[in-house]
Design an enzyme around this catalytic site. Sequence first.
Site, PDB file in Angstrom:
ATOM      1  CG  ASP A  34      -1.690   1.276   1.531  1.00  0.00           C
ATOM      2  OD1 ASP A  34      -2.653   1.026   0.611  1.00  0.00           O
ATOM      3  OD2 ASP A  34      -1.665   1.693   1.944  1.00  0.00           O
ATOM      4  NE  ARG A  41      -5.999 -12.171   9.740  1.00  0.00           N
ATOM      5  CZ  ARG A  41      -5.255 -11.026   9.470  1.00  0.00           C
ATOM      6  NH1 ARG A  41      -4.662 -10.942   8.174  1.00  0.00           N
ATOM      7  NH2 ARG A  41      -4.776  -9.901  10.269  1.00  0.00           N
TER       8      ARG A  41
HETATM    9  P1  5GP Z   1       1.725  -0.437   3.832  1.00  0.00           P
HETATM   10  O1  5GP Z   1       2.275  -0.255   4.513  1.00  0.00           O
HETATM   11  O2  5GP Z   1       2.359  -1.026   2.122  1.00  0.00           O
HETATM   12  O3  5GP Z   1       1.236   0.710   3.971  1.00  0.00           O
HETATM   13  O4  5GP Z   1       0.893  -1.427   3.541  1.00  0.00           O
HETATM   14  C1  5GP Z   1       0.894  -2.860   3.703  1.00  0.00           C
HETATM   15  C2  5GP Z   1      -0.169  -3.481   4.785  1.00  0.00           C
HETATM   16  O5  5GP Z   1      -0.725  -2.454   5.094  1.00  0.00           O
HETATM   17  C3  5GP Z   1      -0.823  -4.327   4.343  1.00  0.00           C
HETATM   18  O6  5GP Z   1      -0.032  -5.989   4.543  1.00  0.00           O
HETATM   19  C4  5GP Z   1      -1.662  -5.117   4.982  1.00  0.00           C
HETATM   20  O7  5GP Z   1      -1.535  -5.577   6.309  1.00  0.00           O
HETATM   21  C5  5GP Z   1      -2.443  -3.555   5.039  1.00  0.00           C
HETATM   22  N1  5GP Z   1      -3.715  -2.864   4.477  1.00  0.00           N
HETATM   23  C6  5GP Z   1      -3.176  -2.206   2.323  1.00  0.00           C
HETATM   24  N2  5GP Z   1      -4.123  -2.780   1.960  1.00  0.00           N
HETATM   25  C7  5GP Z   1      -5.153  -2.756   2.675  1.00  0.00           C
HETATM   26  C8  5GP Z   1      -6.396  -3.175   2.292  1.00  0.00           C
HETATM   27  O8  5GP Z   1      -7.248  -2.508   1.582  1.00  0.00           O
HETATM   28  N3  5GP Z   1      -7.118  -4.294   3.532  1.00  0.00           N
HETATM   29  C9  5GP Z   1      -6.375  -4.561   4.421  1.00  0.00           C
HETATM   30  N4  5GP Z   1      -7.217  -5.612   4.441  1.00  0.00           N
HETATM   31  N5  5GP Z   1      -4.666  -4.063   4.622  1.00  0.00           N
HETATM   32  C10 5GP Z   1      -4.000  -3.497   3.364  1.00  0.00           C
END
Ligand code: 5GP
Length: 178
Positions: free
Chosen positions: A102, A164
Amino acid sequence: MLNDLASVMFDEAALAAKCREMGQELTRDYEGKDLLVVGILKGSVMFFADLVRQINVPLNIDFMVASSYGSGTETSGKVNIKKDLDADIKGRHVLLVEDIIDSGVTMSCLMAELAKREPASIRLCALLSKPSRRQVDVQIDYCGFEVPDEFLVGYGLDYAEKYRNLPVIGVLKREIYS
Ligand code: 5GP
């Protein structure tokens, strides 16, 4: 549970086909190498289990718990390693398996940490990527699908630790989390 989705983005057939396709590519790339596949818990659990069974080389598995999310839907911008690897990765080929990239904050912090341990190589495999949300540049070596900026659940992805176990990935209805 399916009633809580506004829409289904990837059904079981699409997810299975993607795992087969990525598994074939990984089989070609890691043939003859000492491969350690690392699942980032908990979100990658379904993808990890389906993917490793499509990689046709002898390999080891290990897991880490790292998160930048609490029970909400926005990243906190910090990574927290709650469970480290059991194995020493020095000189080994490491493949990190993540559910979704993300902001990229979690994975860039993790990869920097693991690179200090001198693996032979370290690559990232993510089922999903939200390019429009990126805050830091992360190279995704194997990316399943690029997705729009929607909050997704299912196939390992949670909202407040629920959903999940949905066999599909879908957009959670906004009224459930707002
Ligand atoms: P980042 O550090 O890239 O922002 O976050 C990654 C983590 O955020 C992923 O491993 C996941 O756990 C969570 N995450 C990001 N986007 C989503 C989403 O659309 N749905 C869910 N359930 N978790 C997300």
